[in-house]
Design a protein around this motif. Structure first.
Motif, PDB file in Angstrom:
ATOM      1  N   LEU A   1       0.815  -1.206   0.000  1.00 55.56           N
ATOM      2  CA  LEU A   1       0.000   0.000   0.000  1.00 55.56           C
ATOM      3  C   LEU A   1       0.857   1.269   0.000  1.00 55.56           C
ATOM      4  N   ARG A   2       1.910   1.243   0.765  1.00 56.48           N
ATOM      5  CA  ARG A   2       2.750   2.435   0.856  1.00 56.48           C
ATOM      6  C   ARG A   2       3.352   2.790  -0.502  1.00 56.48           C
ATOM      7  N   ASP A   3       3.884   1.800  -1.204  1.00 55.64           N
ATOM      8  CA  ASP A   3       4.458   2.055  -2.526  1.00 55.64           C
ATOM      9  C   ASP A   3       3.369   2.410  -3.535  1.00 55.64           C
ATOM     10  N   LEU A   4       2.211   1.778  -3.398  1.00 58.52           N
ATOM     11  CA  LEU A   4       1.115   2.021  -4.321  1.00 58.52           C
ATOM     12  C   LEU A   4       0.621   3.461  -4.244  1.00 58.52           C
ATOM     13  N   VAL A   5       0.550   3.996  -3.036  1.00 59.90           N
ATOM     14  CA  VAL A   5      -0.056   5.316  -2.831  1.00 59.90           C
ATOM     15  C   VAL A   5       0.964   6.443  -2.952  1.00 59.90           C
ATOM     16  N   ARG A   6       2.251   6.116  -2.908  1.00 58.14           N
ATOM     17  CA  ARG A   6       3.273   7.170  -2.948  1.00 58.14           C
ATOM     18  C   ARG A   6       3.097   8.133  -4.129  1.00 58.14           C
ATOM     19  N   PRO A   7       2.905   7.651  -5.355  1.00 61.33           N
ATOM     20  CA  PRO A   7       2.697   8.600  -6.464  1.00 61.33           C
ATOM     21  C   PRO A   7       1.470   9.476  -6.263  1.00 61.33           C
ATOM     22  N   THR A   8       0.440   8.931  -5.640  1.00 62.58           N
ATOM     23  CA  THR A   8      -0.771   9.700  -5.368  1.00 62.58           C
ATOM     24  C   THR A   8      -0.477  10.850  -4.415  1.00 62.58           C
ATOM     25  N   LEU A   9       0.280  10.571  -3.357  1.00 58.61           N
ATOM     26  CA  LEU A   9       0.631  11.632  -2.404  1.00 58.61           C
ATOM     27  C   LEU A   9       1.392  12.753  -3.099  1.00 58.61           C
ATOM     28  N   LEU A  10       2.373  12.377  -3.907  1.00 58.23           N
ATOM     29  CA  LEU A  10       3.184  13.378  -4.592  1.00 58.23           C
ATOM     30  C   LEU A  10       2.337  14.190  -5.571  1.00 58.23           C
ATOM     31  N   ARG A  11       1.453  13.504  -6.289  1.00 61.53           N
ATOM     32  CA  ARG A  11       0.608  14.170  -7.275  1.00 61.53           C
ATOM     33  C   ARG A  11      -0.359  15.142  -6.598  1.00 61.53           C
ATOM     34  N   LEU A  12      -1.002  14.687  -5.524  1.00 65.12           N
ATOM     35  CA  LEU A  12      -1.955  15.543  -4.824  1.00 65.12           C
ATOM     36  C   LEU A  12      -1.261  16.718  -4.149  1.00 65.12           C
ATOM     37  N   SER A  13      -0.133  16.458  -3.541  1.00 64.30           N
ATOM     38  CA  SER A  13       0.600  17.530  -2.861  1.00 64.30           C
ATOM     39  C   SER A  13       0.995  18.624  -3.836  1.00 64.30           C
ATOM     40  N   ALA A  14       1.434  18.227  -5.014  1.00 64.13           N
ATOM     41  CA  ALA A  14       1.816  19.209  -6.031  1.00 64.13           C
ATOM     42  C   ALA A  14       0.594  19.924  -6.587  1.00 64.13           C
ATOM     43  N   SER A  15      -0.525  19.207  -6.683  1.00 65.04           N
ATOM     44  CA  SER A  15      -1.732  19.776  -7.275  1.00 65.04           C
ATOM     45  C   SER A  15      -2.398  20.800  -6.363  1.00 65.04           C
ATOM     46  N   ILE A  16      -2.535  20.460  -5.093  1.00 69.43           N
ATOM     47  CA  ILE A  16      -3.255  21.367  -4.187  1.00 69.43           C
ATOM     48  C   ILE A  16      -2.311  22.199  -3.329  1.00 69.43           C
ATOM     49  N   ASN A  17      -1.011  21.899  -3.409  1.00 71.62           N
ATOM     50  CA  ASN A  17      -0.005  22.717  -2.724  1.00 71.62           C
ATOM     51  C   ASN A  17      -0.151  22.668  -1.208  1.00 71.62           C
ATOM     52  N   ASP A  18      -0.461  21.480  -0.694  1.00 72.53           N
ATOM     53  CA  ASP A  18      -0.576  21.264   0.746  1.00 72.53           C
ATOM     54  C   ASP A  18       0.038  19.921   1.107  1.00 72.53           C
ATOM     55  N   SER A  19       0.141  19.637   2.398  1.00 66.30           N
ATOM     56  CA  SER A  19       0.742  18.392   2.868  1.00 66.30           C
ATOM     57  C   SER A  19      -0.274  17.256   2.822  1.00 66.30           C
TER      58      SER A  19
END
Length: 253
Positions: A68-86
């Motif tokens: 799960l951690r590896d699976l979601v990592r790209p999602t975290l990076l994508r969302l963080s860059a998109s909404i500019n929050d943690s």
């Protein structure tokens, strides 16, 4: 195979035929084919059929075997860059939620879990509450009984308030209650559900209060829900990280 998966001690041909709506000869032929493939086995004494261990071993290898951690990592990076929050990924660990991963935004924030590996009681903070609200009912009740005194010590909920908040989160599909314990901070979280509609983790945004006002909140929630829904079919149900997430940090349950 689905009918067999609902049994604990296996099933006889006659009963299986009734359950699946086929004739006994047809069911017997199908079972023999599954036995030949190693997916089903027959108990020599009871003559009952059951799913084989080989099937479960095969299922563990099926689909995306990334944890799960590896699976979601790209999602975290994508969302963080998109909404500019943690962004944070939390998973259940017993009666707690544990932070599996995070992606930092530009704003200095404080969180209940702190850094990766930090944990908090289920019911404290948006991420852990999203997990709690969407647990299977029996598990949710067990967590409520155990964690209610912990939440009361922090002056967060009494039982009536806790149950009302759980129903609200389940109805709206996200958690966003600001407890006021972290002044100036705000957050919102959505559950990551398995194929049965039960929570296995949560995606959470943490930021300063001014950035999660009523004008921006719906957009953030929609982005989180979209990403969480995309993760569900890719989850490996045999991922050991989902059963004992604290082991990756060397902690106890």
């Amino acid at each position: 195979m689905r009918a067999l998966s609902d049994t604990t001690d296996g099933e006889k041909v006659s009963r299986l035929a009734e359950r699946v709506g086929l004739s006994q000869p047809t069911v017997h032929r199908l079972l023999q084919q599954l036995v030949d493939e190693g997916m089903v086995e027959q108990d020599g004494r009871s003559k009952r059929y059951r799913l084989s261990l080989e099937l479960f071993a095969l299922a563990a290898k099926a689909g995306n075997i990334t944890n799960l951690r590896d699976l979601v990592r790209p999602t975290l990076l994508r969302l963080s860059a998109s909404i500019n929050d943690s962004l944070f990924l939390l998973a259940r660990s017993g009666f707690d939620a544990i932070c599996l991963d995070r992606s930092e935004g530009p704003f200095p924030i404080r969180t209940f879990t702190g850094d990766i590996g930090g944990r908090v009681a289920l019911g404290i903070g948006q991420g852990s509450f999203a997990i709690l609200a969407f647990l299977p009912e029996e598990e949710r009740e067990a967590v409520i009984r155990y964690n209610l005194p912990r939440l009361q010590e922090m002056h967060l909920y009494d039982e009536v308030m806790l149950r009302a908040e759980i129903e609200r989160v389940r109805a709206q599909g996200f958690a966003n209650r600001n407890t006021g314990l972290l002044q100036g901070m705000a957050g919102v979280a959505v559950p990551i559900l398995d194929r049965n509609g039960h929570s296995v983790a949560a995606l959470s945004v943490a930021t300063i209060s001014d950035r999660l006002g009523p004008d921006r909140m719906p957009t953030v929630i929609e982005l989180l829900k979209r990403e969480a829904n995309a993760i569900t079919p890719r989850i490996n149900p045999f991922d050991p990280l989902l059963r004992r997430p604290s082991r990756i940090f060397g902690g106890g349950e």
